[in-house]
Design an enzyme around this catalytic site. Structure first.
Site: not given
Ligand code: BG6
Length: 503
Positions: A47, A239, A244, A344
């Site tokens: 923006r 998340d 992942h 976390k």
């Molecule tokens: C992200 C999540 O997709 O992956 C985060 O939203 C997380 O919450 C992160 O911290 C972890 O990724 P990496 O590559 O730091 O292990």
């Protein structure tokens, strides 16, 4: 398509965190490596009304923050020459913004007509932006290819992911849609495939005959930071696990694909996700566990608990830790539990896959050594260190027949190997039009099917959830997930890392 076809990369939301911390530095490293197509242009959109020079100064700041050791002058000049900026409001505030963008991009002397739109924006804006791009004809492939990259999360459950897909597919084919899971860009995650399919050694033992259980574990020392708004409505299950960690499970468990084409590879991953036994509502409490971090100490400093983070509801039941037990119901994996966990504010930041083998059918040495031999392990360290380790039993030198654990440690990096970030290899694939490391829609759907029953159960239960101290190894109570008392979380890849007492 030739991977070095010139293209324009349009980053929508270019001042955001992803762009600052990952995309610009990643593109710069590709520049350094000479991997960007010669005539490629990077058009940043946001923006604010930056001039080109002001924007280049911004980019320089992003790069200096990421590479404090200094920037290669020649590469920096080449990189700056390919960067452009386009100030762009959103309708209705700026009714003609997309027309102006189309007009800008129609100058083919500057902007190659193959275009990648990288949506580095809130997921709730994906479909509006795609509608608007299509509305001005920017997704038509009559003059060149058009690809759109969307970040995770793709939806918040199965139904919403299908709704989002319905909205995007009005304008985009599957071939044009690049759904990112950045874990697939990590070298070690790709190494799971190499280890399994470029070696013959593991295949005969990679099944339920020999494997006792598989553990896929990710831990972070970081808290939710300034992402509480996103995190409150997301939680660790959506998340990390839906994307992942399930991708890592799929790579560990999949059959060898017919070839390394994107479709063959993704077909095999989908088969694994489909074979995961659905968690029945009555089994959620025995197969899934959630918890939240309470205050504690990380790196010697006190940190607040999740509920004390600004923006978190005092009665929040959003999990910052989630663990699951899953079964892949197919011939290879029948009866082998996959234990998955993520959290976390834990003691360490690390990700690893640890595979424990069964004991030999007859423990011949027990009578001579007086104790059972510990089982073998194969471990793949994803981060912080990429490595492969294997634990075997050997004889202790000397007159007696005693055994000890030996760790074969294959840290496979040579000193001069260059380490790339996940986004670097993914960006390269996008501009090379290679979807192998991007999620196909059916993968996303099957992954949602795995976690949806748990999401539903947890959403309906508003009772306070277990807490764990920040800086600890995790919550107490997760051991109820294990099938047998001799199974446990292995926290360390170091020798002796398996000697943990359940708590
Ligand atoms: C992200 C999540 O997709 O992956 C985060 O939203 C997380 O919450 C992160 O911290 C972890 O990724 P990496 O590559 O730091 O292990």
């Amino acid at each position: 398509m030739n991977p070095l076809d010139p293209c324009t990369l349009v980053i929508i939301g270019a001042t955001g965190n992803l762009s600052r911390v990952k995309l610009m530095p990643g593109l710069f490293r590709l520049e350094l490596a000479g991997r960007l197509p010669e005539k490629m242009v990077i058009l940043s959109i946001y923006r604010s009304p930056f001039s080109r020079a002001e924007w280049q100064k911004e980019i320089k700041g992003m790069l200096e923050a990421k590479f404090p050791e200094g920037l290669d002058k020649e590469a920096l000049t080449r990189f700056m020459n390919r960067t452009r900026y386009h100030g762009h409001g959103n309708p209705p505030d700026d009714a003609t913004s997309y027309e102006r963008l189309r007009d800008t991009l129609s100058d083919t002397k500057i902007y190659p007509s193959n275009i990648v739109f990288f949506l580095s924006i809130r997921p709730s804006d994906f479909s509006n932006v795609v509608d608007s791009l299509a509305g001005v004809g920017l997704l038509k492939e009559d003059k060149g290819w058009r690809n759109v990259v969307v970040e995770k999360p793709f939806g918040t459950d199965l139904v919403s992911s299908q709704q989002l897909q319905k909205a995007l597919s009005k304008h985009l084919t599957e071939k044009q849609t690049y759904r990112i899971d950045h874990y697939l860009g990590k070298g070690t995650v790709q190494n799971i495939m190499v280890l399994r399919f470029a070696n013959m050694l593991l295949e005969p033992i990679w099944n339920h005959h020999c494997i006792d259980y598989v553990q896929v574990m990710h831990s972070e020392t970081l808290g939710v930071g300034d992402r509480t708004k996103f995190y409150e409505s997301t939680g660790a299950l959506r998340d990390m696990i839906q994307s992942h960690l399930l991708q890592m499970v799929a790579l560990v468990a999949m059959e060898a694909p017919a070839n390394m084409d994107a479709e063959s590879l993704r077909d095999e991953k989908v088969k694994v996700l489909k074979a995961i036994r659905p968690v029945a509502p009555d089994d959620v409490s025995s197969q899934a566990f959630r918890a939240q971090y309470a205050k504690g100490i990380i790196d010697g400093k006190p940190v607040p608990g999740y509920k004390e983070e600004p923006g978190v509801a005092p009665d929040s039941v959003t999990e910052t830790y989630a663990a699951l037990k899953l079964y892949v119901d197919n011939w290879r994996w029948a009866g082998v539990p996959f234990y998955i966990s993520t959290g976390k504010r834990l003691a360490e930041g690390s990700s690893a896959i640890m595979i424990r083998f069964k004991n030999p059918p007859q423990d011949l040495l027990r009578t001579r050594c007086g104790k059972a031999s510990p089982p073998n392990w194969i471990m793949l360290g994803i981060q912080p260190d990429d490595c492969v380790k294997m634990e075997l039993q050997v004889k202790v030198p000397g007159l007696d027949l005693a055994t000890r654990t030996m760790s074969l440690d294959a840290n496979y990096k040579n000193e001069d190997d260059v380490d790339y970030d996940a986004y670097e290899s993914l960006l390269l694939d996008v501009i090379a039009d290679n979807q192998s490391l991007f999620l196909r829609m059916d993968e996303v759907e099957w992954a949602w099917r795995v976690v949806d029953p748990i999401i539903k159960d947890w959403a309906a239960d508003r009772r306070p959830i277990p807490q764990y101290e920040a800086g600890s190894k995790g919550p107490k109570g997760t051991y109820k997930l294990f099938d047998r008392p001799d199974q446990f979380w292995r926290y360390s890849l170091e020798k002796g890392g398996a000697d943990v007492e359940p708590f």
